[in-house]
Enzyme design. Structure first.
Site, PDB file in Angstrom:
ATOM      1  CG  HIS A 153      43.973  43.480  -0.277  1.00 45.59           C
ATOM      2  ND1 HIS A 153      43.848  43.929   1.021  1.00 45.59           N
ATOM      3  CD2 HIS A 153      42.922  44.016  -0.952  1.00 45.59           C
ATOM      4  CE1 HIS A 153      42.779  44.699   1.116  1.00 45.59           C
ATOM      5  NE2 HIS A 153      42.201  44.761  -0.069  1.00 45.59           N
TER       6      HIS A 153
ATOM      7  CB  SER B 101      44.001  41.573   3.145  1.00 43.22           C
ATOM      8  OG  SER B 101      45.246  42.174   2.835  1.00 43.22           O
ATOM      9  CB  THR B 102      47.473  39.547   5.866  1.00 42.74           C
ATOM     10  OG1 THR B 102      47.937  40.803   5.369  1.00 42.74           O
ATOM     11  CG2 THR B 102      48.644  38.742   6.386  1.00 42.74           C
TER      12      THR B 102
ATOM     13  CG  MET C 150      47.001  45.648   7.908  1.00 41.27           C
ATOM     14  SD  MET C 150      48.738  45.859   7.441  1.00 41.27           S
ATOM     15  CE  MET C 150      48.600  45.990   5.652  1.00 41.27           C
TER      16      MET C 150
ATOM     17  CG  ASP D  41      39.494  47.110   1.028  1.00 44.29           C
ATOM     18  OD1 ASP D  41      38.500  47.827   0.793  1.00 44.29           O
ATOM     19  OD2 ASP D  41      40.067  46.429   0.154  1.00 44.29           O
TER      20      ASP D  41
END
Length: 359
Positions: A203, A176-177, A296, A299
């Site tokens: 993401h 993600s991030t 973050m 998940d």
């Protein structure tokens, strides 16, 4: 700036050539507890002056601005005064936003329109959520990753066993991030004769994943594409889950193909790392290698657990290199991670596991 951003006081600078956007973003930030907008700037030149004078510890940045654009300012900032930056830019800027992530921006939000519109208020909830992530970010990890030499395509003549000889049919990766540069670091080091298929969930909203796959394809030895319904999952190919859709797998005799579906009730993000990894554990059993990178939230925790329950292997990025240590930390706390490694070590571990050293 090697310490975490203070939870008590965030000093924000808003950079955007639209007066409406500056006002909206400023009002949103000022409404958050312990956040103060200390200045706004019309373009990159003004932003440099304010960054030097005000020393903000968080910046929102538009990319398309007169006189000095966001790219020029971002390069100056990361070289001279490294600061966490979230890009807030217009629809249709996918390629530019991905380029900004390469330069050092840590995340982005897409405006729904280039025009002044009440629709821009949609960014408020997203901005609050992303700022929560930025609070726990260490900018020195971003600058360390940027200062590392760019890894070029791997030219190798190493004889690697075919996919049927590898202990793993699929490497399932979630991020993600901070994920795009991390994925680039890992995937560009894999040789063209890598023996396992690779599936990636990053993401990202719709349209960004196609641009991301195309950019990766230019620098990887393996073929990279945004996954489509019915795509064959096979060695020599990296499939990127499309934004807004969950990627899963279905076996047809000896062939496994991609199936795409909508967000499930339990998914906070879509594409979901959990959905992809759970499906891989069902289809491939213990022949799945799960890899969880920076991001973050949690998940991937359930997906990594599913892989472990089927006796597959799992790798998580360590806190030393993860831009945001949320997703890997949750899987580690769950006790479902076999190897905790820095970003620079993950590719070597993937290679050693997939060529038969299953340890």
């Amino acid at each position: 700036m090697s310490e975490k951003m203070s939870l008590k006081h965030i000093r924000a600078l808003v950079v955007d050539d639209s007066a409406y956007s500056r006002r909206l973003i400023s009002n949103t930030l000022n409404s958050i507890k312990h956040v103060e907008v200390v200045g706004t700037a019309y373009n990159g030149q003004e932003a440099i002056t304010m960054a030097i004078r005000l020393k903000p510890n968080f910046i929102t940045l538009d990319l398309e601005m007169p006189e000095m654009d966001g790219f020029t300012f971002l390069r100056w900032l990361m070289h001279n005064q490294p600061t966490p930056v979230i890009i807030i830019s217009s629809e249709g800027s996918e390629e530019n936003i991905l380029k900004a992530l390469d330069i050092g921006a840590v995340d982005f939000i897409v405006k729904p329109t280039r025009k002044i519109s009440p629709e821009l208020s949609f960014i408020q909830d997203t901005l609050v959520e992303k700022l929560t992530t930025i609070r726990n970010l260490k900018i020195d990890k971003v600058t360390a990753r940027m200062s590392s030499p760019r890894i070029q395509r791997v030219q190798t003549k190493t004889v690697i066993p075919s996919a049927s000889q590898s202990p793993f049919d699929l490497v399932a990766i979630g991020a993600s991030t901070g994920g795009p540069p991390a994925l680039q670091t890992i995937l560009t080091r894999l040789p063209a004769n890598f023996p396992s298929a690779i599936a990636v969930v990053q993401h990202m909203p719709p349209s960004f994943t196609r641009f991301f796959a195309e950019r990766l394809n230019e620098s990887c030895e393996l073929d990279v594409k945004e996954a489509e319904e019915g795509d064959e999952v096979r060695s020599g190919r990296i499939l990127i889950a499309p934004g807004g859709m969950n990627m899963a797998f279905k076996r047809y005799n000896a062939i496994v193909r991609v199936t795409l579906g909508p967000q499930r009730e339990e998914d906070k993000f879509v594409p979901s790392v959990n959905a992809m990894m759970e499906s891989s554990s069902t289809v491939y059993g213990g022949r799945t290698l799960g890899v969880l990178l920076t991001g973050m939230g949690d998940d991937g925790k359930i997906g990594m657990k599913a892989i472990k329950q089927m006796e597959g292997k799992t790798i998580a990025e360590s806190e030393d290199t993860a831009i945001v240590f949320g997703m890997p930390a949750e899987a580690i706390k769950e006790g479902v991670v076999d190897h905790i490694l820095g970003l620079g070590e993950i590719t070597d571990k993937i290679l050693s596991l997939c060529i038969g050293n299953n340890s």
